[in-house]
Design an enzyme around this catalytic site. Structure first.
Site, PDB file in Angstrom:
ATOM      1  N   GLY A  41       0.914  -1.132  -0.054  1.00  0.00           N
ATOM      2  CA  GLY A  41      -0.024  -0.065  -0.073  1.00  0.00           C
ATOM      3  C   GLY A  41       0.841   1.277  -0.171  1.00  0.00           C
ATOM      4  O   GLY A  41       2.100   1.137   0.096  1.00  0.00           O
ATOM      5  N   HIS A  42       0.243   2.519   0.094  1.00  0.00           N
ATOM      6  CA  HIS A  42       0.744   3.644  -0.128  1.00  0.00           C
ATOM      7  C   HIS A  42       0.118   4.473   1.090  1.00  0.00           C
ATOM      8  O   HIS A  42      -0.775   4.647   1.116  1.00  0.00           O
ATOM      9  CB  HIS A  42       0.684   4.295  -1.515  1.00  0.00           C
ATOM     10  CG  HIS A  42       0.993   3.686  -2.684  1.00  0.00           C
ATOM     11  ND1 HIS A  42       2.208   3.809  -3.186  1.00  0.00           N
ATOM     12  CD2 HIS A  42       0.437   2.360  -3.383  1.00  0.00           C
ATOM     13  CE1 HIS A  42       2.411   3.088  -4.386  1.00  0.00           C
ATOM     14  NE2 HIS A  42       1.383   2.428  -4.540  1.00  0.00           N
ATOM     15  N   TYR A  45       3.807   9.268   3.616  1.00  0.00           N
ATOM     16  CA  TYR A  45       5.199   9.461   3.503  1.00  0.00           C
ATOM     17  C   TYR A  45       5.785   8.258   2.491  1.00  0.00           C
ATOM     18  O   TYR A  45       7.035   8.561   2.591  1.00  0.00           O
ATOM     19  CB  TYR A  45       5.769   9.279   5.020  1.00  0.00           C
ATOM     20  CG  TYR A  45       5.210  10.191   5.999  1.00  0.00           C
ATOM     21  CD1 TYR A  45       4.605  11.459   5.374  1.00  0.00           C
ATOM     22  CD2 TYR A  45       4.869   9.775   7.301  1.00  0.00           C
ATOM     23  CE1 TYR A  45       3.956  12.490   6.463  1.00  0.00           C
ATOM     24  CE2 TYR A  45       4.441  10.509   8.215  1.00  0.00           C
ATOM     25  CZ  TYR A  45       4.071  11.751   7.963  1.00  0.00           C
ATOM     26  OH  TYR A  45       3.185  12.811   8.772  1.00  0.00           O
ATOM     27  N   GLU A  47       5.753   4.151   0.789  1.00  0.00           N
ATOM     28  CA  GLU A  47       5.016   2.803   0.565  1.00  0.00           C
ATOM     29  C   GLU A  47       5.363   1.637   1.482  1.00  0.00           C
ATOM     30  O   GLU A  47       6.381   2.039   2.186  1.00  0.00           O
ATOM     31  CB  GLU A  47       5.775   2.105  -0.791  1.00  0.00           C
ATOM     32  CG  GLU A  47       5.231   2.852  -1.908  1.00  0.00           C
ATOM     33  CD  GLU A  47       5.702   2.513  -3.325  1.00  0.00           C
ATOM     34  OE1 GLU A  47       5.398   2.711  -4.433  1.00  0.00           O
ATOM     35  OE2 GLU A  47       6.836   1.647  -3.229  1.00  0.00           O
ATOM     36  N   ALA A  48       4.525   0.799   1.607  1.00  0.00           N
ATOM     37  CA  ALA A  48       4.764  -0.440   2.463  1.00  0.00           C
ATOM     38  C   ALA A  48       4.860  -1.475   1.584  1.00  0.00           C
ATOM     39  O   ALA A  48       4.042  -2.036   0.782  1.00  0.00           O
ATOM     40  CB  ALA A  48       3.632  -0.512   3.505  1.00  0.00           C
ATOM     41  N   ASP A 158      -2.982   7.180  19.308  1.00  0.00           N
ATOM     42  CA  ASP A 158      -3.615   6.613  17.974  1.00  0.00           C
ATOM     43  C   ASP A 158      -4.258   5.324  17.832  1.00  0.00           C
ATOM     44  O   ASP A 158      -3.990   4.861  16.867  1.00  0.00           O
ATOM     45  CB  ASP A 158      -2.651   7.059  16.966  1.00  0.00           C
ATOM     46  CG  ASP A 158      -3.405   7.417  15.417  1.00  0.00           C
ATOM     47  OD1 ASP A 158      -4.575   7.926  15.485  1.00  0.00           O
ATOM     48  OD2 ASP A 158      -2.764   7.614  14.396  1.00  0.00           O
TER      49      ASP A 158
END
Length: 944
Positions: A41-42, A45, A47-48, A158
């Protein structure tokens, strides 16, 4: 060491990674190898990306953070996440493994959760409420993770369903610690407005200080969503949402007809408006609804996490080297009439294969995401019995995902003649297909055919590590190194000292002291490998395919041959005892094995040249292959019906034996002119160089995984000169007090689901320049104007030695004071001399001091060694002295006995003639001669 001290230490060590521009690759640096799989995913900050770490064949996630385009506050958040994660180790917290710096990109290596997040899990429920047991299972894990971070003095800030990740086994992992805050004590408070609006506590919305109880509020919101599948508070705009949070206006009520009152009370307690009235995480765990389940749940969490748990390959004080190698991965099959290898386009990219297996009529593949695919082989024509696991008997010609195993992480698979068995990461065993011989392991309780994966309850308390299938029997190796077998017992292939069929797993007795590390089943026999490389076998030994026959040759007895037709108990293959076997692969009529040096051994039938020795004659013993394989290291081998396929470390693939029906992937044009269909020498196949990661042959078919290296890149943790030392200082100072110093702002991010899911951070107070006219009328960007408004002016003296008295008293001068200063007072700005040389000098002094300490430590070690030798020598002397003392004591006892005997002698003897007193004196002197006294010595000098 306190949690705060650990935080500062980790922060400083990580800062050293970012601050050093150059660091040599020392011998202590560890080299880790990674293969990129796919982009997950994006984010805001970067990409993963999913990677496979080759050292342990595990999947990890690299979270990329592009530092060049981030503000200092955002960089600090990225650094903060590393610091926080490096402090936390818990089964329900995302594990941190490493971090690297590639130019201006920060790469954080984290644990991979293959089950998505809790938000998606709730969405996929589609108005179908969770069972209470499921909710309690999730709640226990979430609260356990929160308890761990609170005990470490960390405020998450969070917690939300998007940051709660799951594995396919429903194991919770709490992640995303970019906004986490280190507090100095349990009574410390924070005041910066951060978090996600839907999960903000009333105290944050009101702009007052908050503590760990703010996380408990977020836990209550998550629990509410699990019970109702809706948001706790919902509104069309942020202001209205904050009003509802402060007033406690829930979106919907809780249904007490579905859930118990105890569980509903937990929600009410967590969503208490007064923070002081909210329970702590430990108090939630002590509630009766969780406490009586706690032990069982802890054991379940530990068991589910066992397959994911791995030691950290490095700490934050080390600088490991990452070698990223991009590889193409492809799956090929041939045989069954197909002479040309066929590539399967399904298994590529993120769905590449990690293990393959061939059955008589079907194939099975496990992907890197641990999903199982099955389909019929290319030959076809055979009746299916449900061995594909798709719920029917249809002949699927293309690989199809076994949907019934959705949510299960399949680790390994093995195929029999007409059935399939697989094991999961948790060690659970599933079977499907024909149960004619009882191969499904359920005592034939599910019928003669099972069309979908069926859990074998026998292994629920005995997790399975390996499984292997023959044509009609199975052997399994558990994590406790116990061996079980079941199915057809003909020829004693089960190793149970009988030929009876067994319909449920039975333990195989192994000789005490032997540690079994691998099990492998042939068509009608079985092999067990020990830790020392010995081979145990049972079953049919036709053609000596188990290696049990004894053959000797000598001068007197030219030939001595002892044949073992079959054996029903585990028997040592003595002919293989000369080698340390690493892997073994049985075929229908022959067997191949690889020893620890990578040499290939073959034995059994050689009718079609399948032993690879260059002829078709009968060979009684074990054959060590040379020829084309001479000097090569074999890494993979598999045997089919009268043929063998092997792969070497130099990326070559060889095949030999019967080439009929495309078994050797050899077309008629490739066959030498005038030769028959068989080849007795290993011949290279498959064209260009390929690295084989897995290989399986069965019947006429072969399936394998091949990889090619596309490019490689080495990443050192300190390859960039980018310094963010100030970030580490700000992180460290931020954790030392109870008040936060954050003053940066982060804009509200949009929510794809019409909400305010994103994380925000805003300072409650506004800067003094918001109403300045000349600033408003300027073309200065808003972000720069804000930075200027909140900046402070620090006057610098003309010389380094001069310090202004006013500066020493006031510390800093605000921008408002600068405005009020007359222009002529600002005409001559003064600058402080650079202190870099001073700092470098201090660093050199510290390095010299460290070297001195190290030298002194070496001297102390030497002195300790010398003293240890002296102590050892003194101990030896003490032992000798003690032995001498024992000898003296024994001599004293002997002398005492002699004295007693002499005394009795003189008392019983008549007095001699002459002076009786004189005679008595002489006798006494004689008796004392035994003692060596002065009287004896003086008398000895007197003539008689």
């Amino acid at each position: 060491m306190s949690a705060l001290g650990r935080y500062d230490r980790h922060c400083d060590s990580i800062n050293s990674d970012f601050g050093d521009s150059v660091r040599s690759c020392g011998p202590e640096q560890e080299e880790l190898h990674y293969i990129p799989i796919r982009v997950l995913g994006h984010g805001a900050y970067g990409e993963a990306t999913l990677y496979r770490r080759t050292e342990d064949d595990s999947l990890v996630v690299w979270k990329e953070v592009g530092l060049a385009r981030l503000s200092e506050k955002e960089r600090r958040d990225a650094l903060n996440e590393i610091v926080i994660l490096s402090l936390l180790q818990h089964d329900n917290i995302i594990a941190y493994y490493n971090h690297f710096l590639d130019s201006n990109t920060l790469l954080i290596e984290l644990e991979y959760c293959n089950g998505g997040n809790l938000f998606d899990k709730i969405v996929h429920q589609k108005a179908q409420l969770f069972q209470e047991e499921t909710v309690l299972w999730y709640l226990f894990q979430i609260v356990s993770a929160v308890s761990c971070i609170h005990k470490a003095g960390i405020l998450h800030r969070d917690i939300k369903t998007l940051n709660i990740f799951l594995t396919k086994a429903n194991l919770i992992k709490l992640g995303d610690y970019g906004l986490a805050k280190q507090l100095s004590s349990e009574y410390s408070m924070a005041e910066t407005c951060v978090g996600t609006l839907y999960y903000m506590s009333p105290e944050i919305c009101q702009g007052v200080k908050y503590s760990f109880k703010s996380d408990i509020w977020a836990v209550g919101c998550v629990l509410y969503e699990l019970l109702t599948l809706t948001r706790t508070f919902d509104a069309t705009n942020p202001l209205n949402l904050c009003v509802k949070i402060v007033q406690g206006n829930w979106a919907v009520g809780l249904d007490n007809t579905v859930y118990t009152q105890e569980l509903i009370e937990v929600v009410h307690a967590c969503l208490e408006q007064d923070p002081e009235k909210r329970p702590t995480a430990d108090e939630i765990l002590e509630r009766p609804i969780l406490s009586w389940r706690r032990r069982d749940m802890e054991e379940k969490v530990s068991m589910l996490n066992r397959s994911n748990k791995k030691p950290r390959t490095g700490t934050v004080t080390e600088a490991p080297i990452a070698v990223v190698t991009s590889r193409s991965s492809e799956v090929y099959v041939w045989g069954g009439g197909k002479t040309t290898p066929q590539k399967l386009d399904v298994f590529k990219g993120g769905w590449r294969a990690r293990q393959v297996c061939a059955g008589d009529a079907h194939f099975a593949v496990v992907t890197v995401e641990k999903e199982l695919y099955t389909w019929v082989n290319m030959q076809g024509g055979s009746k299916l019995h449900g061995q594909l696991g798709h719920g029917d008997r249809a002949s699927y010609r293309q690989p199809k995902h076994v949907e019934k195993l959705q949510g299960k992480s399949v680790q390994k698979v093995s195929c029999g003649s007409d059935f399939t068995v697989c094991i999961t990461d948790e060690g659970q065993l599933y079977s499907f297909g024909s149960d004619y011989y009882g191969c499904l392991g359920v005592n034939q309780s599910a019928g003669s055919e099972v069309l979908e994966p069926l859990l074998v309850d026998f292994f629920l308390n005995e997790p399975v590590d390996q499984v292997s299938c023959g044509d009609s029997h199975i052997m399994a190796l558990t994590r406790s190194k116990s061996v079980y077998s079941w199915g057809c017992g003909e020829y004693g292939r089960l190793g149970l000292d009988s030929e009876d069929d067994v319909y449920s797993p039975q333990k195989v007795e192994v000789q005490r002291g032997l540690c079994i590390v691998n099990v492998c089943c042939g068509s009608d026999g079985s092999f067990l490998l020990t830790l020392t490389g010995k081979v145990l076998a049972c079953g049919l030994n036709e053609h000596n395919k188990l290696g049990l026959n004894q053959y000797t040759a000598g001068i007197i007895n030219h030939e001595a041959f002892q044949e073992v037709p079959y054996t029903t108990s585990l028997t040592l293959a003595k002919q293989l005892s000369f080698y340390k076997i690493r892997s073994i692969s049985p075929g229908r009529t022959h067997t191949a094995a690889i020893d620890e040096r990578g040499r290939l051994l073959t034995f059994g039938s050689n009718k079609c040249g399948q032993l690879g020795v260059g002829d078709y004659r009968k060979h009684l013993g074990i054959n060590l292959l040379g020829g084309p394989l001479g000097g090569k290291q074999v890494i993979r081998v598999s045997c089919g019906d009268e043929f063998t396929t092997a792969a070497t470390a130099d990326n070559h693939i060889f095949a030999w034996g019967n080439g009929g029906n495309g078994r050797l992937a050899m077309t008629p044009n490739e066959r030498p002119q005038g030769s028959d269909i068989c080849t007795s020498w290993p011949r290279p196949i498959f064209g260009s160089l390929h690295h084989v990661t897995d290989l399986s042959c069965r019947g006429w078919h072969t399936i394998l995984i091949v990889e090619k290296v596309l490019n490689s890149k080495t990443i050192r943790s300190n390859s960039s000169g980018l310094s963010i030392g100030t970030l580490a200082q700000s992180c460290s100072s931020g954790g030392s007090g109870s008040r936060e110093e954050d003053s940066d702002r982060e804009s509200l991010t949009s929510d794809p689901s019409r909400g305010f899911r994103g994380t925000i951070e805003a300072e409650p107070e506004t800067g003094p320049f918001n109403t300045t006219e000349n600033m408003e009328s300027s073309s200065c960007p808003s972000w720069l104007r804000q930075e200027l408004e909140e900046a402070e002016f620090i006057p610098m003296p003309d010389t380094p030695n001069f310090v202004s008295a006013e500066s020493s008293q006031n510390g800093t001068t605000s921008m408002q004071d600068v405005r009020e200063t007359p222009p002529d007072a600002l005409e001559k700005p003064s600058f402080q001399a650079c202190t870099c040389s001073t700092l470098q000098e201090e660093v050199r002094k510290l390095q010299d001091l460290v070297s001195t300490y190290r030298h002194e430590q070496e001297l102390l070690c030497r002195e300790n060694s010398r003293l240890a030798l002296e102590v050892q020598e003194l101990n030896g002397k003490l032992q000798s002295a003690m032995q001498m003392n024992q000898v003296v004591n024994k001599h004293g006892e002997a002398i005492h006995q002699i004295q007693k005997q002499l005394s009795l002698h003189w008392k019983s003897s008549p007095p001699s003639s002459g002076n009786p007193e004189m005679s008595r004196e002489d006798s006494d002197a004689e008796s004392w001669c035994f003692l060596g006294t002065e009287a004896c010595r003086s008398s000895s000098g007197t003539p008689m």
